[in-house]
Design a protein around this motif. Structure first.
Motif, PDB file in Angstrom:
ATOM      1  N   HIS A 436      23.914  66.509  76.668  1.00 51.63           N
ATOM      2  CA  HIS A 436      24.021  67.947  76.397  1.00 51.63           C
ATOM      3  C   HIS A 436      25.060  68.548  77.338  1.00 51.63           C
ATOM      4  N   PRO A 437      26.326  68.160  77.175  1.00 46.06           N
ATOM      5  CA  PRO A 437      27.356  68.615  78.131  1.00 46.06           C
ATOM      6  C   PRO A 437      27.667  70.105  78.042  1.00 46.06           C
ATOM      7  N   SER A 438      27.303  70.746  76.954  1.00 44.85           N
ATOM      8  CA  SER A 438      27.666  72.153  76.779  1.00 44.85           C
ATOM      9  C   SER A 438      26.577  73.109  77.248  1.00 44.85           C
ATOM     10  N   LYS A 441      25.271  77.101  82.649  1.00 45.83           N
ATOM     11  CA  LYS A 441      25.053  76.772  84.048  1.00 45.83           C
ATOM     12  C   LYS A 441      23.608  77.028  84.464  1.00 45.83           C
ATOM     13  N   LYS A 444      21.340  74.269  83.199  1.00 47.65           N
ATOM     14  CA  LYS A 444      21.511  73.060  84.004  1.00 47.65           C
ATOM     15  C   LYS A 444      20.743  73.174  85.309  1.00 47.65           C
ATOM     16  N   ARG A 469      27.452  65.443  86.895  1.00 46.94           N
ATOM     17  CA  ARG A 469      26.746  66.278  85.926  1.00 46.94           C
ATOM     18  C   ARG A 469      25.730  67.205  86.590  1.00 46.94           C
TER      19      ARG A 469
END
Length: 635
Positions: A436-438, A441, A444, A469
């Motif tokens: 889920h790189p998108s 912030k 995360k 990551r």
């Protein structure tokens, strides 16, 4: 297999290759009998002497001037009528477990009783059933299987019940008294094995009867199991093992087959029967959690209904900690968007915790339910469940449709005290962030705050320190605690002496932190990097000769610890940690300003140069004052 031969004359029945059958004889046939689609060219006298039905029909046909008789719907069809006709002629007929029930039903249909002639076919078949079939384990099962195609005759003649009673009696006998052959391919046997009559040196297993019953139709199997359970000699665990074997025999492992509408109805009936046969004591089948989860998966895939689903879930939650990750990978059904039914697993975990009387913070839920909980869930069970949840999280974290709330809900469903290590949780978090790189912030940060870096192993800390990551704030936490762990006794003592000052500085800086971050963090954090710099900068002693010596000793200890720890960190991690140690400088006397650097020195994530500990202090007092109020932003 038992068998009986009737008659002594050779078989003289012939066929013309079609539907016509006749008897080789010097006398021409004088009656034609139509049995279903076949025509039998026979003689009246042998038939009249054995069958009351044929007597009546032949007399009626003769009165009407006809030599043809129609026999409709005879049990067993043409083959069984041929057996009865041969018996009337005294020809050799062989009865066995496959045809004896059909012959008994046909003989009853034709009226071949003792009233017509002594030692008629019904009498001889009854002798064979009682002395041969019902005394044999396998023959009783074979005969029972044939009764399904002979309804309602087999039921009215009580042949079904007699077969079931024979099977149940033998299944519940003391294994030491088992003297007949049976099939056994469970546990120690590597393949199907026909075990012949037991020798005195061989021990019969308690579940010897399970395999042979798996060949029965589901309705017959249900009746046999009810008869076995009603005798009260078989323990609940053995009943569950029998049901597991039957489910393994008839329920496919392929999900595509289960969702096929052609078989959905039969699978639903099978599933309902198995669940209905489960012992009423739900707590005695701890080793069957995986079996119940398989049934639950089938229930979800075929849409068997909420009643079955709830019944299985109640049994599963008793021993959920004994499951495996593959057991919990239940495919989701529309309208769910995820690959696996995460919500169902979440419900199971919540019910397990509720039955255990444990909340997420480790307190009991007695006051919520207004009743006292008595639970046998021990610490080992909770630890096993936490490991299972972490492995399950790592498996489903790769699902692109898995939401952050679902991930967080699963991760927090286990009490914090049940996780002795957070390595498994870190693995799941890393996979989720990678797939889920998108993520924004803040999300995360929310995901990363689930783990306590103090519970990571050294290997996990090294990996996390080099993990791009993870949010920078988490990387700094990892570096800090790993540094304390690897610094050695001297550095650990120095860090302990400065702990009080560090906590005070961290408390003051916490008010300036991002309010949104404060609301979302799940674990207590170590001091921020700015606080860390001020902590080491504030490790000062009162004026005097001993002050300079202790300050130099502290600086040397910290530098040595930093030197050893940097060997296992990436370049990015070393740059961050160099800034932290360099910012402390050498202790100053009270009232003097400590230089902390300015300008690009506050950018910990973008600079490729590490500031050195020999940075020159600024000369202005006001500049020094503002420098103390400036903090490093690392988030």
């Amino acid at each position: 297999m038992k068998f009986m031969k009737l008659g002594s004359k050779p078989d003289a029945f012939q066929t013309d290759g079609g539907d016509s059958r006749y008897v080789l004889s010097d006398l021409p046939s004088d009656i034609v009998i139509h049995a279903d689609e076949a025509r039998f060219y026979l003689h009246k006298f042998p038939l009249l002497s054995k069958s009351s039905l044929l007597q009546r029909m032949i007399i009626e046909a003769s009165q009407n001037g006809s030599d043809e008789v129609v026999v409709r719907d005879i049990p067993g069809g043409v083959k069984t009528f041929e057996i009865c006709a041969k018996f009337c002629y005294g020809m050799v007929v062989t009865l066995n477990a496959y045809n004896v029930v059909a012959a008994r039903c046909a003989a009853e249909y034709l009226g071949m009783t003792e009233d017509v002639e002594k030692s008629n076919l019904i009498f001889k078949i009854e002798v064979f059933l009682n002395s041969g079939i019902f005394r044999s384990w396998k023959d009783s099962i074979i005969a029972l299987q044939t009764t399904d195609a002979l309804l309602p005759w087999s039921e009215e003649l009580k042949l079904v019940g007699r077969c079931i009673d024979s099977i149940a009696t033998k299944a519940t006998v003391n294994p030491a008294n088992v003297m007949w052959s049976y099939t056994y391919n469970r546990k120690s046997a590597s393949s199907d094995e026909i075990v012949e009559a037991r020798k005195s040196s061989q021990a019969v297993p308690k579940d010897w009867w399970i395999e042979d019953l798996c060949e029965l139709d589901v309705d017959l199997y249900r009746r046999v199991m009810v008869a076995i359970k009603s005798r009260g000699r078989i323990p609940s665990d053995a009943i569950v093992e029998a049901l597991k074997a039957y489910a393994a025999r008839w329920l496919p492992d392929c999900c595509d087959t289960l969702v096929d509408n052609v078989y959905a109805t039969s699978y639903k009936h099978l599933l309902e029967t198995i669940v209905w046969l489960l012992p009423s004591d739900k707590g005695t089948s701890g080793s069957s959690c995986r079996f119940f989860l398989k049934l639950l998966k089938v229930t979800v895939l075929i849409g068997a209904g909420d009643l079955l689903k709830e019944e299985l879930m109640d049994r599963i939650v008793m021993h959920l900690h004994k499951a495996s990750v593959s057991d919990l990978l239940i495919p989701s059904q529309p309208p769910a968007q995820t690959i696996y039914d995460v919500q169902l697993v979440q419900t199971l975990i919540n019910r397990y915790m509720r039955r255990a009387g444990v909340a997420e913070d480790g307190i009991f839920l007695n006051n919520l339910d207004q009743e006292m909980f008595e639970t046998n869930v021990d610490d080992e069970s909770l630890l096993a469940l936490s490991k299972l949840v972490d492995r399950y999280l790592a498996e489903v974290a790769s699902d692109p449709n898995l939401s952050v709330s679902s991930f967080v809900g699963l991760a927090t469903s286990v009490p914090e005290s049940a996780r002795l290590t957070h390595d498994g949780l870190y693995t799941a978090i890393d996979i989720f962030l990678k797939l889920h790189p998108s993520l924004p912030k803040l999300e995360k940060r929310k995901i990363s705050s689930l783990m306590d870096v103090r519970k990571l192993s050294k290997e996990a800390c090294i990996h996390a320190a080099q993990n791009d990551r993870l949010p920078l704030r988490v990387v700094v936490q990892v570096l800090f605690f790993e540094q304390l762990r690897s610094a050695g006794a001297t550095a650990a003592g120095a860090a302990a002496n400065g702990g009080v000052a560090a906590r005070r500085i961290a408390a003051r800086m916490e008010d300036d932190d991002d309010e949104d971050w404060k609301e979302r963090r799940a674990l207590p954090e170590p001091p921020t990097p700015g606080a860390l710099k001020k902590q080491f900068g504030s490790l000062k002693l009162p004026a005097g000769a001993d002050q300079d010596g202790d300050a130099r000793l502290l600086a040397r200890s910290g530098a040595a610890a930093n030197q050893s720890s940097r060997l296992s960190l990436s370049s990015r991690s070393r740059r961050i940690f160099d800034k932290l140690w360099a910012g402390g400088g050498v202790g100053k006397l009270p009232g003097e300003a400590a230089a902390v650097g300015a300008g690009k020195g506050s950018d910990t994530s973008g600079s490729s140069q590490s500031p050195r500990s020999s940075a020159k202090p600024l000369g202005s007092k006001s500049s020094s004052s503002s420098s103390r109020n400036r903090r490093y932003s690392v988030s």
